[in-house]
Design a protein around this motif. Structure first.
Motif, PDB file in Angstrom:
ATOM      1  N   GLU A  66       0.823  -1.207   0.000  1.00 56.81           N
ATOM      2  CA  GLU A  66       0.000   0.000   0.000  1.00 56.81           C
ATOM      3  C   GLU A  66       0.859   1.260   0.000  1.00 56.81           C
ATOM      4  OE1 GLU A  66      -3.490   2.054   2.775  1.00 56.81           O
ATOM      5  OE2 GLU A  66      -2.724   0.054   3.250  1.00 56.81           O
ATOM      6  N   THR A  67       1.949   1.239   0.739  1.00 56.58           N
ATOM      7  CA  THR A  67       2.830   2.412   0.836  1.00 56.58           C
ATOM      8  C   THR A  67       3.561   2.676  -0.466  1.00 56.58           C
ATOM      9  OG1 THR A  67       3.166   2.049   3.206  1.00 56.58           O
ATOM     10  CG2 THR A  67       4.807   3.390   2.054  1.00 56.58           C
ATOM     11  N   PRO A 110      -3.122   1.717  -3.711  1.00 54.11           N
ATOM     12  CA  PRO A 110      -4.295   1.085  -4.330  1.00 54.11           C
ATOM     13  C   PRO A 110      -5.475   2.043  -4.410  1.00 54.11           C
ATOM     14  CG  PRO A 110      -4.082   0.387  -2.054  1.00 54.11           C
ATOM     15  CD  PRO A 110      -2.904   1.273  -2.330  1.00 54.11           C
ATOM     16  N   GLU A 111      -6.457   1.671  -5.213  1.00 55.56           N
ATOM     17  CA  GLU A 111      -7.678   2.458  -5.286  1.00 55.56           C
ATOM     18  C   GLU A 111      -8.562   2.210  -4.066  1.00 55.56           C
ATOM     19  OE1 GLU A 111      -9.599   1.481  -8.972  1.00 55.56           O
ATOM     20  OE2 GLU A 111      -8.295   2.801 -10.142  1.00 55.56           O
ATOM     21  N   GLU A 112      -8.527   0.988  -3.574  1.00 55.55           N
ATOM     22  CA  GLU A 112      -9.318   0.633  -2.405  1.00 55.55           C
ATOM     23  C   GLU A 112      -8.538  -0.351  -1.538  1.00 55.55           C
ATOM     24  OE1 GLU A 112     -12.138   1.908  -1.527  1.00 55.55           O
ATOM     25  OE2 GLU A 112     -12.724   2.954  -3.365  1.00 55.55           O
ATOM     26  N   VAL A 113      -8.725  -0.249  -0.235  1.00 54.58           N
ATOM     27  CA  VAL A 113      -8.128  -1.186   0.714  1.00 54.58           C
ATOM     28  C   VAL A 113      -9.245  -1.729   1.591  1.00 54.58           C
ATOM     29  CG1 VAL A 113      -6.482  -1.505   2.593  1.00 54.58           C
ATOM     30  CG2 VAL A 113      -5.964   0.106   0.740  1.00 54.58           C
ATOM     31  N   SER A 114      -9.385  -3.036   1.637  1.00 57.86           N
ATOM     32  CA  SER A 114     -10.465  -3.631   2.425  1.00 57.86           C
ATOM     33  C   SER A 114     -10.114  -3.654   3.903  1.00 57.86           C
ATOM     34  CB  SER A 114     -10.731  -5.065   1.953  1.00 57.86           C
ATOM     35  OG  SER A 114      -9.785  -5.969   2.526  1.00 57.86           O
ATOM     36  N   LEU A 148      -6.435  -5.600  -1.598  1.00 65.25           N
ATOM     37  CA  LEU A 148      -6.031  -4.304  -2.136  1.00 65.25           C
ATOM     38  C   LEU A 148      -6.479  -4.275  -3.593  1.00 65.25           C
ATOM     39  CD1 LEU A 148      -2.327  -4.109  -0.835  1.00 65.25           C
ATOM     40  CD2 LEU A 148      -4.432  -3.562   0.402  1.00 65.25           C
ATOM     41  N   VAL A 149      -7.211  -3.224  -3.979  1.00 63.11           N
ATOM     42  CA  VAL A 149      -7.733  -3.144  -5.335  1.00 63.11           C
ATOM     43  C   VAL A 149      -6.967  -2.089  -6.123  1.00 63.11           C
ATOM     44  CG1 VAL A 149      -9.787  -2.798  -6.762  1.00 63.11           C
ATOM     45  CG2 VAL A 149     -10.015  -3.795  -4.461  1.00 63.11           C
TER      46      VAL A 149
END
Length: 223
Positions: A103-104, A108-112, A121-122
């Motif tokens: 993520e860092t 991502p566009e989205e994180v669940s 991670l999307v």
């Protein structure tokens, strides 16, 4: 005296044969077609924890696909006529640490939410699905699935507690993907429900997914 020696030798031989036949059942490794709690035994080697973290933080990868490919060993590949999903792994990092690093370094566009040892991670063209293995202690599975693979193979129920169906619909460019896919899964019982090491690929029911199985362990008994 010789008779006693002969009897002792016969007894020793019988004991050795009996042990080899019945005392070594847990020694087999790899996939046998049934669930087992034996360790996998042939996991790919990987760099140390520090090296993995440095490689990710200093990577010049242009995509999440390239970043994961550079950072983690490939365990398996699931191929269908409607998309591909690559399974990477690590025993050096925890799931939260893998998620943090990815993520860092590639936003991502989205994180669940993190739920029951899973997190998603999307990214624009891929879903990164992280799972803690339930059969291999300390192993984190990193599944890199194309949007096409998720759209055409995954069961919506896999994402319960992780991502809202409305969000999945939007990510997969559909107004009602979750509803239509759930209906298909219910009627066919053939929807992908995440990677399972020993069973190959978990499905909602009797699934028939096939993978390249870079290592031993074909499809079959999922959970």
């Amino acid at each position: 005296m010789r008779n006693y020696v002969g009897v002792i030798i016969v007894v020793i031989i019988a004991v050795v044969i009996g042990f080899n036949m019945f005392g070594n059942n847990g020694g087999s490794r790899g996939m046998t077609g049934t669930y087992t709690e034996d360790t996998y035994g042939e996991l790919p080697s990987e760099p140390s924890r520090g090296e993995i973290i440095d490689n990710i933080n200093n990577s010049d990868a242009s995509s999440i696909e390239e970043l994961i490919e550079q950072s983690f060993p490939l365990l398996d590949t699931v191929r269908t006529d409607q998309g591909i999903s690559k399974i990477y792994m690590t025993q050096e990092l925890t799931l939260p640490k893998v998620a943090e690093l990815l993520e860092t370094n590639r936003t991502p566009e989205e994180v669940s939410q993190r739920n029951e040892g899973k997190q998603v991670l999307v990214y624009p063209d891929h879903f990164v699905i992280l799972q803690e293995s339930d059969v291999e202690p300390g192993l984190v599975l990193i599944e890199l699935s194309s949007d096409e693979f998720v759209r055409n193979n995954y069961s919506p129920s896999f994402f319960q507690g992780l991502l809202a169906y409305s969000l999945l619909n939007r990510m997969l460019d559909s107004n009602d993907w979750s509803r239509r896919r759930a209906s298909t899964c219910q009627s066919t019982g053939n929807c992908y429900g995440g990677y399972g090491m020993y069973g190959g690929y978990n499905s909602g029911s009797s699934g028939s997914f096939r993978g390249s199985s870079n290592r031993g362990g074909g499809p079959g008994a999922g959970k």
